[in-house]
Design a protein around this motif. Structure first.
Motif, PDB file in Angstrom:
ATOM      1  N   TYR A 179      -1.256  -2.158  -8.797  1.00  0.00           N
ATOM      2  CA  TYR A 179      -0.361  -3.169  -9.473  1.00  0.00           C
ATOM      3  C   TYR A 179      -0.829  -3.869 -10.681  1.00  0.00           C
ATOM      4  O   TYR A 179       0.179  -4.358 -11.080  1.00  0.00           O
ATOM      5  CB  TYR A 179      -0.189  -4.142  -8.340  1.00  0.00           C
ATOM      6  N   SER A 180      -2.028  -4.015 -10.856  1.00  0.00           N
ATOM      7  CA  SER A 180      -2.353  -4.577 -12.089  1.00  0.00           C
ATOM      8  C   SER A 180      -1.977  -3.428 -13.491  1.00  0.00           C
ATOM      9  O   SER A 180      -1.861  -3.971 -14.636  1.00  0.00           O
ATOM     10  CB  SER A 180      -3.939  -4.934 -12.231  1.00  0.00           C
ATOM     11  N   GLN A 181      -1.796  -2.138 -13.224  1.00  0.00           N
ATOM     12  CA  GLN A 181      -1.448  -1.287 -13.869  1.00  0.00           C
ATOM     13  C   GLN A 181       0.086  -1.231 -14.280  1.00  0.00           C
ATOM     14  O   GLN A 181       0.578  -1.080 -15.156  1.00  0.00           O
ATOM     15  CB  GLN A 181      -1.986   0.103 -13.611  1.00  0.00           C
ATOM     16  N   ASN A 182       0.742  -1.646 -13.010  1.00  0.00           N
ATOM     17  CA  ASN A 182       2.124  -1.600 -12.880  1.00  0.00           C
ATOM     18  C   ASN A 182       2.666  -3.184 -12.569  1.00  0.00           C
ATOM     19  O   ASN A 182       3.055  -3.329 -11.291  1.00  0.00           O
ATOM     20  CB  ASN A 182       2.717  -0.761 -12.196  1.00  0.00           C
ATOM     21  N   PRO A 183       2.333  -4.173 -13.479  1.00  0.00           N
ATOM     22  CA  PRO A 183       2.525  -5.370 -13.024  1.00  0.00           C
ATOM     23  C   PRO A 183       4.245  -5.580 -12.532  1.00  0.00           C
ATOM     24  O   PRO A 183       4.339  -6.450 -12.004  1.00  0.00           O
ATOM     25  CB  PRO A 183       2.254  -6.421 -14.108  1.00  0.00           C
ATOM     26  N   LEU A 184       5.057  -4.817 -13.153  1.00  0.00           N
ATOM     27  CA  LEU A 184       6.575  -5.239 -12.848  1.00  0.00           C
ATOM     28  C   LEU A 184       6.915  -4.946 -11.303  1.00  0.00           C
ATOM     29  O   LEU A 184       7.758  -5.512 -10.633  1.00  0.00           O
ATOM     30  CB  LEU A 184       7.596  -4.433 -13.630  1.00  0.00           C
ATOM     31  N   LEU A 185       6.193  -3.840 -10.773  1.00  0.00           N
ATOM     32  CA  LEU A 185       5.963  -3.430  -9.298  1.00  0.00           C
ATOM     33  C   LEU A 185       5.953  -4.599  -8.479  1.00  0.00           C
ATOM     34  O   LEU A 185       6.504  -4.733  -7.185  1.00  0.00           O
ATOM     35  CB  LEU A 185       5.668  -2.408  -9.005  1.00  0.00           C
ATOM     36  N   CYS A 186       5.061  -5.730  -8.741  1.00  0.00           N
ATOM     37  CA  CYS A 186       4.667  -6.692  -8.196  1.00  0.00           C
ATOM     38  C   CYS A 186       6.107  -7.558  -7.641  1.00  0.00           C
ATOM     39  O   CYS A 186       6.023  -8.071  -6.512  1.00  0.00           O
ATOM     40  CB  CYS A 186       3.936  -7.888  -8.885  1.00  0.00           C
ATOM     41  N   VAL A 187       6.951  -7.433  -8.557  1.00  0.00           N
ATOM     42  CA  VAL A 187       8.186  -8.463  -8.060  1.00  0.00           C
ATOM     43  C   VAL A 187       9.004  -8.069  -6.663  1.00  0.00           C
ATOM     44  O   VAL A 187       9.479  -8.652  -6.092  1.00  0.00           O
ATOM     45  CB  VAL A 187       9.185  -8.171  -9.418  1.00  0.00           C
ATOM     46  N   THR A 188       8.680  -6.668  -6.633  1.00  0.00           N
ATOM     47  CA  THR A 188       9.234  -5.990  -5.469  1.00  0.00           C
ATOM     48  C   THR A 188       8.574  -6.693  -4.029  1.00  0.00           C
ATOM     49  O   THR A 188       9.159  -6.674  -2.891  1.00  0.00           O
ATOM     50  CB  THR A 188       9.128  -4.575  -5.319  1.00  0.00           C
ATOM     51  N   ASN A 189       7.541  -7.416  -4.404  1.00  0.00           N
ATOM     52  CA  ASN A 189       6.673  -7.824  -3.267  1.00  0.00           C
ATOM     53  C   ASN A 189       6.815  -9.159  -2.996  1.00  0.00           C
ATOM     54  O   ASN A 189       6.133  -9.795  -2.145  1.00  0.00           O
ATOM     55  CB  ASN A 189       5.158  -7.423  -3.283  1.00  0.00           C
ATOM     56  N   VAL A 190       7.936 -10.031  -3.567  1.00  0.00           N
ATOM     57  CA  VAL A 190       8.064 -11.305  -3.268  1.00  0.00           C
ATOM     58  C   VAL A 190       8.314 -11.887  -1.903  1.00  0.00           C
ATOM     59  O   VAL A 190       7.680 -12.856  -1.461  1.00  0.00           O
ATOM     60  CB  VAL A 190       9.312 -11.783  -4.241  1.00  0.00           C
ATOM     61  N   MET A 200       9.339   1.297   1.123  1.00  0.00           N
ATOM     62  CA  MET A 200       9.690   2.630   1.373  1.00  0.00           C
ATOM     63  C   MET A 200      10.697   3.316   0.566  1.00  0.00           C
ATOM     64  O   MET A 200      10.338   4.374  -0.099  1.00  0.00           O
ATOM     65  CB  MET A 200       9.952   2.871   2.734  1.00  0.00           C
ATOM     66  N   VAL A 201      11.687   2.690   0.126  1.00  0.00           N
ATOM     67  CA  VAL A 201      12.912   3.113  -0.487  1.00  0.00           C
ATOM     68  C   VAL A 201      12.434   3.112  -1.838  1.00  0.00           C
ATOM     69  O   VAL A 201      12.593   4.127  -2.611  1.00  0.00           O
ATOM     70  CB  VAL A 201      13.969   2.147  -0.369  1.00  0.00           C
ATOM     71  N   LEU A 202      11.779   2.081  -2.579  1.00  0.00           N
ATOM     72  CA  LEU A 202      11.289   2.292  -3.777  1.00  0.00           C
ATOM     73  C   LEU A 202      10.297   3.289  -3.959  1.00  0.00           C
ATOM     74  O   LEU A 202      10.243   4.308  -5.137  1.00  0.00           O
ATOM     75  CB  LEU A 202      10.591   0.888  -4.113  1.00  0.00           C
ATOM     76  N   GLY A 203       9.489   3.489  -2.895  1.00  0.00           N
ATOM     77  CA  GLY A 203       8.339   4.732  -3.089  1.00  0.00           C
ATOM     78  C   GLY A 203       9.125   5.993  -3.302  1.00  0.00           C
ATOM     79  O   GLY A 203       8.815   7.029  -3.936  1.00  0.00           O
ATOM     80  N   GLY A 214       0.806  -1.312   0.005  1.00  0.00           N
ATOM     81  CA  GLY A 214       0.073  -0.029  -0.138  1.00  0.00           C
ATOM     82  C   GLY A 214       0.867   1.216   0.148  1.00  0.00           C
ATOM     83  O   GLY A 214       0.253   2.422  -0.426  1.00  0.00           O
ATOM     84  N   ILE A 215       2.195   1.212   0.685  1.00  0.00           N
ATOM     85  CA  ILE A 215       2.837   2.392   0.239  1.00  0.00           C
ATOM     86  C   ILE A 215       3.199   2.819  -0.922  1.00  0.00           C
ATOM     87  O   ILE A 215       3.293   3.924  -1.376  1.00  0.00           O
ATOM     88  CB  ILE A 215       4.300   2.093   1.147  1.00  0.00           C
ATOM     89  N   LEU A 216       3.700   1.825  -1.518  1.00  0.00           N
ATOM     90  CA  LEU A 216       4.007   2.104  -2.918  1.00  0.00           C
ATOM     91  C   LEU A 216       2.733   2.866  -3.964  1.00  0.00           C
ATOM     92  O   LEU A 216       2.910   3.371  -4.784  1.00  0.00           O
ATOM     93  CB  LEU A 216       4.468   0.658  -3.606  1.00  0.00           C
ATOM     94  N   ALA A 217       1.526   1.876  -3.603  1.00  0.00           N
ATOM     95  CA  ALA A 217       0.429   2.286  -4.417  1.00  0.00           C
ATOM     96  C   ALA A 217      -0.194   3.541  -3.749  1.00  0.00           C
ATOM     97  O   ALA A 217      -1.168   4.130  -4.519  1.00  0.00           O
ATOM     98  CB  ALA A 217      -0.490   1.075  -4.138  1.00  0.00           C
ATOM     99  N   ASN A 218       0.294   3.999  -2.659  1.00  0.00           N
ATOM    100  CA  ASN A 218      -0.211   5.124  -2.041  1.00  0.00           C
ATOM    101  C   ASN A 218      -1.613   5.075  -1.469  1.00  0.00           C
ATOM    102  O   ASN A 218      -2.455   6.059  -1.883  1.00  0.00           O
ATOM    103  CB  ASN A 218      -0.161   6.406  -2.789  1.00  0.00           C
ATOM    104  N   THR A 219      -2.063   4.026  -1.318  1.00  0.00           N
ATOM    105  CA  THR A 219      -3.554   3.772  -0.866  1.00  0.00           C
ATOM    106  C   THR A 219      -3.611   2.733   0.056  1.00  0.00           C
ATOM    107  O   THR A 219      -2.832   1.776   0.093  1.00  0.00           O
ATOM    108  CB  THR A 219      -4.402   3.549  -2.014  1.00  0.00           C
TER     109      THR A 219
END
Lengths: 165, 315
Positions: free
Chosen positions: B169-180, B305-308, B154-159
């Motif tokens: 995340y379905s709009q930015n599927p690549l960012l899902c990889v950071t949640n492994v 947080m860092v990615l954000g 939620g931090i990355l998605a700001n919600t």
């Protein structure tokens, strides 16, 4: 028989949960009961599960002659089970007291304390016989008027050679 | 609120979730059986179990607090079904959605655990009391890591809205990889939440008879088992919405099929763990969760947080 009754009977036949209780057995029948719920025999394909508490169980599987010491405990366990409940006596001792019948500490078979629905003789009982007995008990729920099945030989000697060889 | 009674009770409410729960319970049992080289139960097994339990006698022990004894299973099943309304399943949006519903869902999913505690505690049987205390002890071990990893994306998605997260995340599927890392932590925490092996300590039948549910029989037990099945589906849906939001915006039959596949994957992972691992003791479980799982969850939080900060899409 209404549709609801039919459904309820069907569910009872398809989902027997057992509770195993040793009423003074020498452990041979207990080992066989435990063996019959291993993946080798896979009784879960009949919906049969081993439960730890009498409140969840439908079928009380008793092994061993009824000793005077265990009698009150057995009755208590039986009374803790929810209706409808069935009792299966596993092994010759549980059926009649077996070789211990007449001993000073033995009351007799399981049926000298609580009503028994199915008797499975054997010393010890083979897992195949236990499964067959439980399945026959459940079959009699569906056809209560049908005459009792003729006894069949579960394990003829030549087959047992093959199994162990 | 434009949600009709039909949606609450039939689809996608109570009855739908109940049927789904039982079908996934079947999947769990058949996968477990196949991994043990068994044939496994027939497909109707959970339904037969449910009907059978429902037609049995209800026993309320004299020593038990009869009010709480009856109320706890109903409370548990209600909380689980309500929490499902906030989780986006298919077609993009959940039934209800507002800013911060992720927090509400996590709290609603804690209610069944607390209801299990009440169920065990007010049974006043020795075994169920031990089970109840273990339930609560276990809650403190897995709940914090689960909270952290569900909120980290939620931090990355700001919600903190689950529908918002799934959309982002379905709009930015690549960012899902950071949640492994978070996904792995969530899988471990789920096994605690669902009280599955290796964390089935509260209902360890070889130690404490039936654990929390020792005194339950009949319809109340049926409700407790139903809660368990529905909880599996709801929690798997929550994890798939947060960590596997692929195709969540697709509606209709295709969207539903994608949803089913995602839940099935998570249930199969859980079944594999159940077949591979043995039960551990309660203090080992607490130790494991605080020593390894909680730091991993904090690590996931740091990554987010860092990615954000780097991408500027976070807070």
């Amino acid at each position: 028989m209404g549709i609801v009754n039919k459904l309820v009977t069907w569910s009872r036949v398809k989902s027997p949960w057992i509770l195993h209780f040793n009423t003074g057995a020498c452990n041979a029948c207990d080992i066989e009961v435990v063996a019959s719920i291993t993946p080798r025999y896979d009784v879960e394909r009949f919906g049969l599960l081993l439960k730890g508490t009498p409140r969840h169980a439908d079928v009380l599987v008793c092994s061993g002659p009824l000793t005077r010491q265990i009698e009150s405990r057995l009755v208590r366990i039986y009374e803790q089970m929810a209706h409808p409940k069935f009792v299966v006596a596993v092994g010759t001792c549980a059926c009649s007291g077996g070789v211990f019948n007449g001993c000073y500490n033995i009351k007799g078979g399981i049926d000298s304390a609580i009503p028994v629905s199915a008797y499975i003789p054997g010393c010890p009982v083979r897992p195949e016989a236990i499964i067959d007995g439980v399945v026959k008990l459940l079959g009699s729920l569906q056809n209560p008027t049908e005459a009792p099945a003729t006894p069949i030989v579960i394990n003829p000697p030549e087959e047992s050679e093959e199994l162990h060889g | 609120m434009s949600v009709s009674l039909f949606e609450m009770i039939v689809f996608p409410g109570f009855i739908f979730l109940g049927v789904m729960g039982m079908l996934f319970e079947y999947l769990d049992r058949i996968v477990y059986a196949r991994l043990q080289n068994r044939k496994g139960p027939p497909w109707f097994q959970p339904f037969a179990d449910f009907i059978k339990m429902g037609s049995k006698e209800d026993i309320i022990p004299r020593e038990a607090d009869s009010g709480m004894f009856v109320l706890s299973p109903l409370l548990a099943v209600t909380a689980v079904v309500v929490s499902a309304f906030y989780i986006p399943m298919w077609g993009g949006k959940a039934l209800f959605s507002f800013f911060g519903d992720a927090v509400v869902v996590i709290y609603l999913l804690t209610i069944p655990t607390v209801a299990y505690f009440f169920a065990g505690w007010y049974s006043t049987s020795l075994y169920s009391t031990v089970g109840a205390v273990r339930t609560l002890t276990q809650l403190f071990a897995y709940e914090v890591p689960l909270f952290l990893v569900i909120l980290a994306p939620g931090i990355l998605a700001n919600t903190w809205s689950l529908s918002g997260m799934a959309e982002f995340y379905s709009q930015n599927p690549l960012l899902c990889v950071t949640n492994v890392v978070g996904f792995m932590v969530a899988i471990v925490a789920l096994q605690g939440k669902l009280e599955r092996t290796p964390f089935d300590i509260p209902e360890a039948k070889t130690e404490i008879v039936g654990g929390t549910f020792t005194e339950y029989s009949g319809r109340l037990l049926a409700f407790l088992k139903l809660t368990h099945s529905v909880k599996t589906v709801v929690v798997a849906a929550l994890v798939s919405a947060v960590f596997l939001p692929f195709g969540v915006e697709i509606g209709g039959v295709l969207g539903f099929a994608i949803f089913i596949v995602k839940i099935a994957v998570i249930v199969c992972i859980l079944s594999a763990f159940k077949a591979a691992l043995a039960r551990i003791r309660i203090e080992q479980m607490v130790d494991f969760c605080w020593r390894y799982v909680a730091p991993a969850a904090i690590f996931q939080l740091l990554i987010s947080m860092v990615l954000g900060a780097l991408t500027g899409c976070g807070v």
